[in-house]
Design a protein around this motif. Structure first.
Motif, PDB file in Angstrom:
ATOM      1  N   UNK A   1       2.104  -9.520  -8.826  1.00 50.36           N
ATOM      2  CA  UNK A   1       2.045  -8.539  -7.365  1.00 50.36           C
ATOM      3  C   UNK A   1       2.559  -7.175  -7.782  1.00 50.36           C
ATOM      4  N   UNK A   2       3.368  -7.052  -7.884  1.00 50.66           N
ATOM      5  CA  UNK A   2       3.917  -5.258  -8.284  1.00 50.66           C
ATOM      6  C   UNK A   2       3.520  -5.372  -9.314  1.00 50.66           C
ATOM      7  N   UNK A   3       3.628  -5.953 -11.158  1.00 48.08           N
ATOM      8  CA  UNK A   3       2.818  -4.990 -11.696  1.00 48.08           C
ATOM      9  C   UNK A   3       1.676  -4.484 -11.586  1.00 48.08           C
ATOM     10  N   UNK A   4       1.014  -5.410 -10.789  1.00 44.83           N
ATOM     11  CA  UNK A   4      -0.859  -4.634 -10.646  1.00 44.83           C
ATOM     12  C   UNK A   4      -0.621  -3.690  -9.118  1.00 44.83           C
ATOM     13  N   UNK A   5       0.470  -3.784  -8.526  1.00 40.04           N
ATOM     14  CA  UNK A   5      -0.022  -2.734  -7.831  1.00 40.04           C
ATOM     15  C   UNK A   5       1.023  -1.211  -8.478  1.00 40.04           C
ATOM     16  N   UNK A   6       2.094  -1.299  -9.104  1.00 39.81           N
ATOM     17  CA  UNK A   6       2.067  -0.072  -9.991  1.00 39.81           C
ATOM     18  C   UNK A   6       1.051   0.651 -10.985  1.00 39.81           C
TER      19      UNK A   6
ATOM     20  N   UNK B   1       1.007  -1.174   0.107  1.00 46.67           N
ATOM     21  CA  UNK B   1      -0.074  -0.512   0.002  1.00 46.67           C
ATOM     22  C   UNK B   1       0.756   1.461   0.063  1.00 46.67           C
ATOM     23  N   UNK B   2       1.621   1.172   0.479  1.00 42.03           N
ATOM     24  CA  UNK B   2       2.937   2.243   0.568  1.00 42.03           C
ATOM     25  C   UNK B   2       3.176   2.875  -1.000  1.00 42.03           C
ATOM     26  N   UNK B   3       3.608   1.428  -1.975  1.00 44.61           N
ATOM     27  CA  UNK B   3       3.915   1.586  -2.492  1.00 44.61           C
ATOM     28  C   UNK B   3       3.112   2.096  -3.656  1.00 44.61           C
ATOM     29  N   UNK B   4       1.803   1.978  -3.687  1.00 45.69           N
ATOM     30  CA  UNK B   4       0.745   2.376  -4.241  1.00 45.69           C
ATOM     31  C   UNK B   4       0.564   4.190  -4.450  1.00 45.69           C
ATOM     32  N   UNK B   5       0.505   4.700  -2.445  1.00 38.94           N
ATOM     33  CA  UNK B   5       0.373   5.487  -2.447  1.00 38.94           C
ATOM     34  C   UNK B   5       1.467   5.795  -2.967  1.00 38.94           C
ATOM     35  N   UNK B   6       3.379   6.055  -3.114  1.00 38.90           N
ATOM     36  CA  UNK B   6       3.745   7.071  -3.375  1.00 38.90           C
ATOM     37  C   UNK B   6       3.441   6.473  -4.768  1.00 38.90           C
ATOM     38  N   UNK B   7       3.447   5.737  -5.747  1.00 37.30           N
ATOM     39  CA  UNK B   7       3.350   6.480  -7.212  1.00 37.30           C
ATOM     40  C   UNK B   7       2.037   6.724  -7.102  1.00 37.30           C
TER      41      UNK B   7
END
Length: 166
Positions: free
Chosen positions: A119-124, A53-59
């Motif tokens: 998972x990382x692809x979807x988060x981005x 979630x932190x990754x998604x928020x930052x992006x």
């Protein structure tokens, strides 16, 4: 203002705006983008949990601010138009007024690193929704309109979608 000579800005050509006027536009775009993001981030509050979630928020935040400032600082008709180097620097400067160097570098790294898992692809992908949201929000700002519920809840939706990835 010329930072080397500490003299007032002058126009380079009759059709080009003064440096001081452009600096004012950059500051105005930055403040508007920051205020708009704060409005949509209110619904999330401190509920960002975990690395994903932190990754998604930052992006999301990086894309939102970039798109918002792009819309306000250019005459672009489409959010994916190419810009001159100077316009790109202006947009970066506006975003840098909101985010620290570390936050910008982190967001850019998250977007550009090789995504080794679905998972990382979807988060981005979820985080990149911020670009569309920022573009639409800036368009509404230009027209003097308020942010509708769909825009105000876009970050909340992105956080909820990222929580379901696992």
């Amino acid at each position: 203002m010329n930072l080397d000579s500490h003299e007032a800005a002058t126009e380079f050509a009759p059709r080009v705006i003064s440096i001081a006027k452009r600096e004012q536009e950059i500051c105005k775009a930055s403040k508007a983008a920051e205020a708009a993001f704060e409005r949509i981030a209110q619904s999330v509050g401190n509920s960002v949990q975990g690395e994903l979630q932190d990754r998604v928020f930052a992006i999301f935040r990086w894309y939102f601010l970039s798109a918002y400032c792009t819309r306000l600082l250019t005459d672009a008709a489409h959010r994916l138009e190419h810009h001159t180097l100077q316009v790109s620097v202006d947009i970066y400067s506006a975003v840098k007024m909101v985010l620290s160097d570390t936050e910008i570098e982190r967001a850019m790294a998250l977007v550009s690193i090789e995504r080794t898992s679905p998972m990382l692809v979807r988060a981005n992908e979820i985080g990149s929704r911020g670009h569309t949201v920022g573009w639409v929000a800036a368009g509404l700002h230009e027209k003097g309109g308020e942010l509708p519920g769909e825009i105000q809840n876009a970050l909340t939706g992105a956080m909820a979608a990222s929580a379901r990835i696992n």
